[in-house]
Scaffold this active site. Structure first.
Site, PDB file in Angstrom:
ATOM      1  N   PHE A  25     -20.373 -27.832 -27.374  1.00  0.00           N
ATOM      2  CA  PHE A  25     -21.568 -28.634 -27.110  1.00  0.00           C
ATOM      3  C   PHE A  25     -21.901 -29.509 -28.311  1.00  0.00           C
ATOM      4  CE2 PHE A  25     -26.276 -28.979 -26.850  1.00  0.00           C
ATOM      5  CZ  PHE A  25     -26.399 -29.492 -25.565  1.00  0.00           C
ATOM      6  N   SER A  93     -16.914 -22.020 -28.239  1.00  0.00           N
ATOM      7  CA  SER A  93     -18.356 -22.101 -27.984  1.00  0.00           C
ATOM      8  C   SER A  93     -18.644 -22.451 -26.515  1.00  0.00           C
ATOM      9  CB  SER A  93     -18.978 -23.105 -28.953  1.00  0.00           C
ATOM     10  OG  SER A  93     -20.379 -23.012 -28.963  1.00  0.00           O
ATOM     11  N   MET A  94     -19.357 -23.554 -26.241  1.00  0.00           N
ATOM     12  CA  MET A  94     -19.556 -23.948 -24.856  1.00  0.00           C
ATOM     13  C   MET A  94     -18.217 -24.202 -24.170  1.00  0.00           C
ATOM     14  SD  MET A  94     -21.442 -27.243 -23.099  1.00  0.00           S
ATOM     15  CE  MET A  94     -20.073 -28.346 -23.478  1.00  0.00           C
ATOM     16  N   ASP A 194     -22.169 -15.743 -37.449  1.00  0.00           N
ATOM     17  CA  ASP A 194     -22.191 -16.997 -36.690  1.00  0.00           C
ATOM     18  C   ASP A 194     -23.645 -17.451 -36.608  1.00  0.00           C
ATOM     19  OD1 ASP A 194     -22.239 -18.971 -34.645  1.00  0.00           O
ATOM     20  OD2 ASP A 194     -20.506 -18.080 -33.648  1.00  0.00           O
ATOM     21  N   HIS A 224     -19.230 -20.269 -37.203  1.00  0.00           N
ATOM     22  CA  HIS A 224     -19.103 -20.616 -35.797  1.00  0.00           C
ATOM     23  C   HIS A 224     -17.854 -21.434 -35.473  1.00  0.00           C
ATOM     24  CE1 HIS A 224     -20.208 -21.294 -31.703  1.00  0.00           C
ATOM     25  NE2 HIS A 224     -20.217 -22.610 -31.860  1.00  0.00           N
TER      26      HIS A 224
END
Length: 259
Positions: A25, A93-94, A194, A224
């Protein structure tokens, strides 16, 4: 609208095994480029699309939503599936959430999943205000470059558009509801520390998927954006080993071999 330097999508035509990598994202393919090149150098066919609304300016992302981002990776998966005999989907992630949704919808067409710090739920109470706040405050400070490695940086937006955040929260609910539909072999790597996505996201995924071939790895030295961090080489090599294991010919049944 011109792209931010480094945000370009990545494509490499290699062999019969394809890999689709999905970025996160407000991020870009740059966060996955070294991973993609590592796989391409080993003869794989690789695609890293730029998600709609990303890679230009954050205002462009305000008019996109999860349906647009998903449609792009779905299109790339279909193209890869038509070209390759087996396809794997990787995500950060996303992007890991998008990978999970593809797995839910495409089933056996996907040979395996590799997820890095997956984002599948809200980690902040402030997100409860987004449905209303987004009509008054267009953006908040960005979330890019959570990286422990000194000198490393992620190409992405310095602002986070709240209309897009609102869509992301809807997407999380859809992905979570579909986790039991995920049956593919799974390699999940998550950072101990994270600052963007809480490790409890990974716990949710591991607890709810129906996959029986599951490997969890904890990344001790990265934050992250682990694909650009201290543990990047480990992610690259373990993901390639995962592909190799799942792509190996099945052993011949006992008594079938000539001699």
């Amino acid at each position: 609208m011109s792209l931010i330097p480094g945000a370009e999508p990545y494509r490499h035509d290699g062999g019969e095994t394809g890999v689709l990598l999905c970025h996160g994202f407000t991020g870009t393919p740059q966060s996955l480029r070294p991973w993609a090149e590592y796989l391409a150098d080993r003869g794989l066919t690789v695609r890293v699309p730029l998600l709609p609304g990303h890679g230009t300016r954050w205002q462009d992302m305000q008019v996109t939503g999860w349906q647009d981002w998903y449609a792009e990776v779905d299109r790339e998966l279909r193209e890869l599936s038509g070209r390759c005999s087996r396809v794997f989907v990787f995500g950060l992630s996303m992007g890991a959430g998008l990978a999970l949704r593809l797995a839910q919808k495409h089933g056996a067409q996907i040979s395996g999943l590799v997820l890095v710090n997956p984002s599948v739920k809200a980690d902040s109470l402030q997100l409860r205000a987004v449905p209303v706040l987004r009509h008054f405050v267009p953006s908040v400070p960005g979330i890019t470059s959570d990286i422990a490695l000194e000198g490393a940086a992620e190409v992405g937006y310095a602002r986070t558009p709240l209309h897009a955040v609102h869509s992301l929260t809807r997407f999380w609910r859809i992905v979570q509801a579909g986790l039991p539909q995920v049956t593919q072999p799974l390699l999940l790597l998550h950072s101990r520390v994270d600052h963007v996505v809480h490790p409890s996201n990974s716990a949710v995924v591991l607890a709810r998927v129906s996959s029986t071939d599951v490997t969890e790895r904890v990344l001790e030295r990265s934050h992250h954006v682990a694909t650009l961090d201290h543990d990047a080489d480990r992610i690259f090599s373990e993901s390639y080993d995962f592909i190799q294991r799942l792509s190996a010919p099945a052993p011949a049944e006992e008594g079938m071999a000539g001699g």
